[in-house]
Structure formats: structure tokens, C-alpha cells
Design an enzyme around this catalytic site. Structure first.
Site: not given
Length: 278
Positions: A129, A211
Site C-alpha cells: 500500500k 486476517d
């Protein structure tokens, strides 16, 4: 991949355009100057060489010297200076500072996250990112802040995410296909729960991405890993904050990845204060 110089030239061309109208109108060509880089808040300088290169590309007569070192925590104060012709110095100021502030902000935020982990077993990872075309510099800033780089791009590791799992027909199918595609790349698979972890371990993943699991579930995942496949590494991701990181580290996971290191790092406050010479 564009070279650093090509990217810096493009950044300068974007900012200067047809010419720095203000500087050309107000500063005589023979004027020289000295400007000091002032760190206005504590942090980790990063991008010093990049900022210096901006000025060198504009005018080889500009000389940059640093009193700080990249990756070293500094309190407020002067960290360097640039001297030479005033016109290119002023024209390059914004691009140099933008990069310096951005990269120093990433290094500083990374250092705060590393400190929060407490110096134990768990290592801090970045993500993809990043700002397009500036990933190499931003990941270097992460390293200078004490973090560890995850994949540099899609070609240097297999990371099976939830959409890959859905498209492949399940965790086991995705991992088996990845194994058949490449024997050289490590295979990591994202899972949402402990049942998914057990499936990924039995399917032969090298690393499992846990996650958005709670701290209790992370600790349970470590126990399951230790029982079924102790050589597999575990990476925790999702909803990570500085306050939470000590608890995540205590769970025993090997890695924690934080996208905010590069997508949300605030710029470090650095200014360039100029005085005229001669």
C-alpha cells in the site's frame, strides 16, 4: 522501472513547468544563498540522499551537507544545509521537502511501531500500500525505521488473498495450484479463522496470514501452528494500532503487517530556512 533520476526529473517538471515565475521575477541570476533544513519535531530522517539529488539535478553547483544520518532518531534542530545559486535552490525546495517529509514520516511511524512491539520475537512488516512509482523509496524508509519489507511486488512471492481463494475454489485448491505453478517462491495464504489456518497448514503453506483476528484467536492460532506445523510462520494483519501491538506480540506470532506505515504516515515537519549570501 523508471530510474530515480527520471522520476525526480518528472517531479521537478511537474512543479516548475515552463519556469519558476516567482523566482525568475524576484531573484537575480548571480544571487547565492544558504538554506538550513530544520527538523521541527522529533523523528527519524529518511530520504536525505534523495533530497540532495533533487538539488544536484537542478544545478551541480548546489552543495548539500547533512549533520543527521538516515535512520537515526533526532530531536528538533538543524539537520543539514544546501548552499549555492539561489534560483535553483528555491525552485527545488518544494520537491526536495515533499520527499524528505514524506519519507521521514514513514521512517518515524515505523520506528514508533517497532518500539511498541517491544523488541521481542515479532517483526514488523510493511505492505504494497505505497505511492505508485515511489515504492522503493518508501520501503527503504520502512527499513530505516527498523521495519522489515514484505513483497516488493507481485513477482517475488505468492500471497493468496481471500479473492484468490474464492476464485480458486477454496484454500486447499489455491495452495495446491500455487505449488504447481512455482517451486521457487514461498507460498503464503490468508485465512479468516482458525479452521482456515488448519486447512492452510495441512495444504502446505509456508506462511499463513491471520486476517482480522482478535488477540485471543492469534494466541490460539500460534498453539495450532506449533502442534501441526511448527516450521510455518504466522503473520497477523488488520486493525493494528500502536496500543494493540504489545498484545499482538505477546500472542507469539512471527510477523505483524501494518499498511498504515506507508498509506497513512503523517509527513514529518521539516522546513528549509534561507539566508542570502554576498
Amino acid at each position: 522501472m523508471l530510474s530515480l533520476d527520471d522520476r525526480l526529473r518528472a517531479a521537478l517538471a511537474e512543479d516548475i513547468g515552463r519556469g519558476d515565475a516567482t523566482t525568475l521575477a524576484t531573484i537575480p541570476p548571480e544571487q547565492t544563498a544558504r538554506a538550513e533544513f530544520l527538523l521541527k519535531e522529533p523523528g527519524v530522517p529518511s530520504g536525505l540522499a534523495v533530497a540532495a539529488r533533487v538539488f544536484a539535478l537542478l544545478d551541480p553547483g548546489l552543495r548539500v551537507t547533512w549533520s543527521a544520518r538516515e535512520g537515526e532518531w533526532r530531536e528538533r534542530g538543524v539537520i543539514g544545509s544546501v548552499t549555492g545559486p539561489a534560483r535553483p535552490l528555491l525552485s527545488g525546495e518544494r520537491v526536495a521537502l515533499n520527499l524528505l517529509q514524506r519519507l521521514s514520516g514513514i521512517a518515524t511511524l515505523t520506528q514508533r511501531h517497532v518500539d511498541a512491539l517491544g523488541g521481542g520475537h515479532t517483526r514488523l512488516l510493511d505492505t504494497r500500500k505505497t505511492t505508485p512509482l515511489w515504492r522503493d523509496l518508501e520501503k527503504e524508509a520502512v527499513r530505516q525505521g527498523g521495519g522489515t519489507n514484505h513483497r516488493a511486488g507481485l513477482d517475488d512471492g505468492i500471497l493468496i488473498k481471500d479473492n484468490h481463494v474464492a476464485a480458486a475454489g477454496g484454500i486447499t485448491a489455491a495452495i495446491q495450484r500455487a505449488r504447481g505453478h512455482s517451486y521457487l517462491l514461498k507460498v503464503e495464504c490468508e485465512v479468516p479463522d482458525v479452521a482456515g489456518l488448519e486447512e492452510a497448514l495441512r495444504a502446505g503453506a509456508d506462511r499463513v496470514l491471520l486476517d482480522n483476528m482478535s488477540d485471543d484467536l492469534l494466541a490460539e492460532a500460534v498453539r495450532v501452528r506449533d502442534r501441526l506445523a511448527p516450521d510455518v510462520t504466522l503473520e497477523a494483519s488488520g486493525n493494528m494500532t500502536l496500543e494493540r501491538l504489545p498484545h499482538v506480540a505477546a500472542s507469539g506470532v512471527d510477523f505483524v503487517s501494518v499498511g498504515a506505515l506507508t498509506h497513512s504516515a503523517p509527513a514529518l515537519d521539516i522546513s528549509l530556512n534561507l539566508t542570502l549570501e554576498n
